[in-house]
Scaffold this motif. Sequence first.
Motif, short mmCIF file in Angstrom:
data_model
loop_
_atom_site.label_atom_id
_atom_site.label_comp_id
_atom_site.label_asym_id
_atom_site.label_seq_id
_atom_site.Cartn_x
_atom_site.Cartn_y
_atom_site.Cartn_z
N ASP B 176 0.82 -1.22 0.00
CA ASP B 176 0.00 0.00 0.00
C ASP B 176 0.85 1.26 0.00
O ASP B 176 0.35 2.35 -0.27
CB ASP B 176 -0.90 0.04 1.24
CG ASP B 176 -2.09 -0.88 1.10
OD1 ASP B 176 -2.35 -1.32 -0.03
OD2 ASP B 176 -2.76 -1.14 2.11
N LEU B 177 2.12 1.12 0.35
CA LEU B 177 2.99 2.31 0.38
C LEU B 177 3.22 2.80 -1.05
O LEU B 177 3.30 2.01 -1.98
CB LEU B 177 4.33 1.98 1.02
CG LEU B 177 4.35 1.78 2.54
CD1 LEU B 177 5.65 1.13 2.95
CD2 LEU B 177 4.18 3.10 3.25
N ARG B 178 3.32 4.12 -1.20
CA ARG B 178 3.64 4.70 -2.50
C ARG B 178 4.82 5.65 -2.33
O ARG B 178 4.93 6.33 -1.31
CB ARG B 178 2.44 5.47 -3.06
CG ARG B 178 1.27 4.62 -3.49
CD ARG B 178 1.59 3.82 -4.75
NE ARG B 178 0.48 2.95 -5.15
CZ ARG B 178 0.27 1.73 -4.68
NH1 ARG B 178 1.07 1.23 -3.76
NH2 ARG B 178 -0.74 1.00 -5.12
N ALA B 179 5.66 5.71 -3.36
CA ALA B 179 6.83 6.58 -3.30
C ALA B 179 6.39 8.04 -3.28
O ALA B 179 5.30 8.37 -3.76
CB ALA B 179 7.73 6.30 -4.49
N PRO B 180 7.22 8.95 -2.72
CA PRO B 180 6.82 10.36 -2.61
C PRO B 180 6.37 10.98 -3.93
O PRO B 180 5.37 11.71 -3.96
CB PRO B 180 8.09 11.03 -2.09
CG PRO B 180 8.84 9.97 -1.39
CD PRO B 180 8.51 8.68 -2.07
N ARG B 181 7.07 10.70 -5.01
CA ARG B 181 6.70 11.30 -6.29
C ARG B 181 5.32 10.82 -6.75
O ARG B 181 4.57 11.58 -7.38
CB ARG B 181 7.74 10.95 -7.37
CG ARG B 181 9.12 11.52 -7.08
CD ARG B 181 9.19 13.01 -7.28
NE ARG B 181 9.05 13.41 -8.66
CZ ARG B 181 10.05 13.55 -9.51
NH1 ARG B 181 11.27 13.33 -9.13
NH2 ARG B 181 9.82 13.94 -10.75
N GLU B 182 5.01 9.56 -6.44
CA GLU B 182 3.69 9.03 -6.78
C GLU B 182 2.61 9.72 -5.93
O GLU B 182 1.52 10.02 -6.42
CB GLU B 182 3.65 7.52 -6.54
CG GLU B 182 3.99 6.69 -7.75
CD GLU B 182 5.42 6.83 -8.21
OE1 GLU B 182 6.30 7.04 -7.35
OE2 GLU B 182 5.67 6.79 -9.42
N MET B 183 2.95 9.96 -4.66
CA MET B 183 2.00 10.65 -3.78
C MET B 183 1.71 12.05 -4.31
O MET B 183 0.57 12.52 -4.28
CB MET B 183 2.57 10.77 -2.36
CG MET B 183 2.85 9.46 -1.70
SD MET B 183 1.39 8.68 -1.07
CE MET B 183 1.35 9.32 0.58
N ILE B 184 2.75 12.72 -4.82
CA ILE B 184 2.58 14.07 -5.35
C ILE B 184 1.69 14.03 -6.59
O ILE B 184 0.79 14.87 -6.75
CB ILE B 184 3.96 14.70 -5.65
CG1 ILE B 184 4.73 14.92 -4.34
CG2 ILE B 184 3.82 16.01 -6.41
CD1 ILE B 184 6.18 15.26 -4.50
#
Lengths: 123, 222
Positions: B176-184
């Motif tokens: 479920d974790l997403r990388a910071p760039r994906e979150m942005i």
Amino acid sequence: MNMRYILSLMLHLPPSLRDRRRYLRFEVFCEREIDKRELLKEIWNSLYALYGDVGGSESKVWLIEYHKSEDTNCGVGILRCAHDKVDEVRASLACIHSVNDAQVGIRVIKISGTIKGATRLRR
Amino acid sequence: MLNYFDLNVHAYPETDASVEELLSVAKRYGYTGIAITNHDEVVQEQKESNAVFYGVEIKANSVSDLKRKIKLHGGKVSLLTVHGGNDKINRAAVENPRVDILAHPCGERGEGGLNHVLVRYAAENGVAIDFNMNSIIHSRRGERARTLGKMREILKLVRKYNAPMILTSQAHFIYDLRAPREMIALAALFGMSKEEATSALCDIPRGVLDKRWKKERDVEIL
């Protein structure tokens, strides 16, 4: 002019008319090994669910390559998309939570204008 | 180099994912730290690490229940999060200066919401408003459209009153974790700009952990 030359002109678009593309190298962090076909289907599903048919067609997504990486449960691949739709495609990749009931998490590692650049690893 | 934080992650015993696994995936994705906020309980076996913060996410049925639980956990944990969604719980959470974060105020399915009064309280009390990416990732169609609409409304109010906002994954599994760039990129779906999203992943979570807003406003933390 010979026939072959004329044919080659007809087959290839001149460089100025070609689509500008970006190649995204991505990593799939998954529960079990997943198939290239399943993955591409899920990518399209996610893209069309998020942006609809019109937005989806604008991004011109195509899976160039996908294979299992040396790490046990990861896969890496290269995805092609339109050069101005990188963020949209990234968001739709991030929205993928499972492929055929296997949980996955996708992240983009590198973006390049050429396949060669996307394949090359960072030093 | 920016320091990214994810302040809403659920770990064992609530879920199957262990703290070590979550941390290793988060580090691989480029996070500096994560906060484990299990519902109503603090993780007992705490690993000594400056990248993991232990908090709690209070899930309450009623306002009195919420107050009781805040009293119980207040001051003992590094992060006090309230499980939002219900309008009354949202209100009680933003009115309480001991609360650090109001998680998913629009609910996990876009059922709740915040109005201008509540966001102003949040800004005054230094309660960070959480935008939960898990609900965008895991829902489709009408449900997701409703959630995105609610988030857009809240974002408008948050900008107006300058309340702290954070982006979290609310991960229950390592996948479920997403990388910071994906979150942005996901935050852009409801109109958050790149700069806002970056600060909602870096500066503001850091400030929440340091209790920056609480200190600025002289809020008494018992």
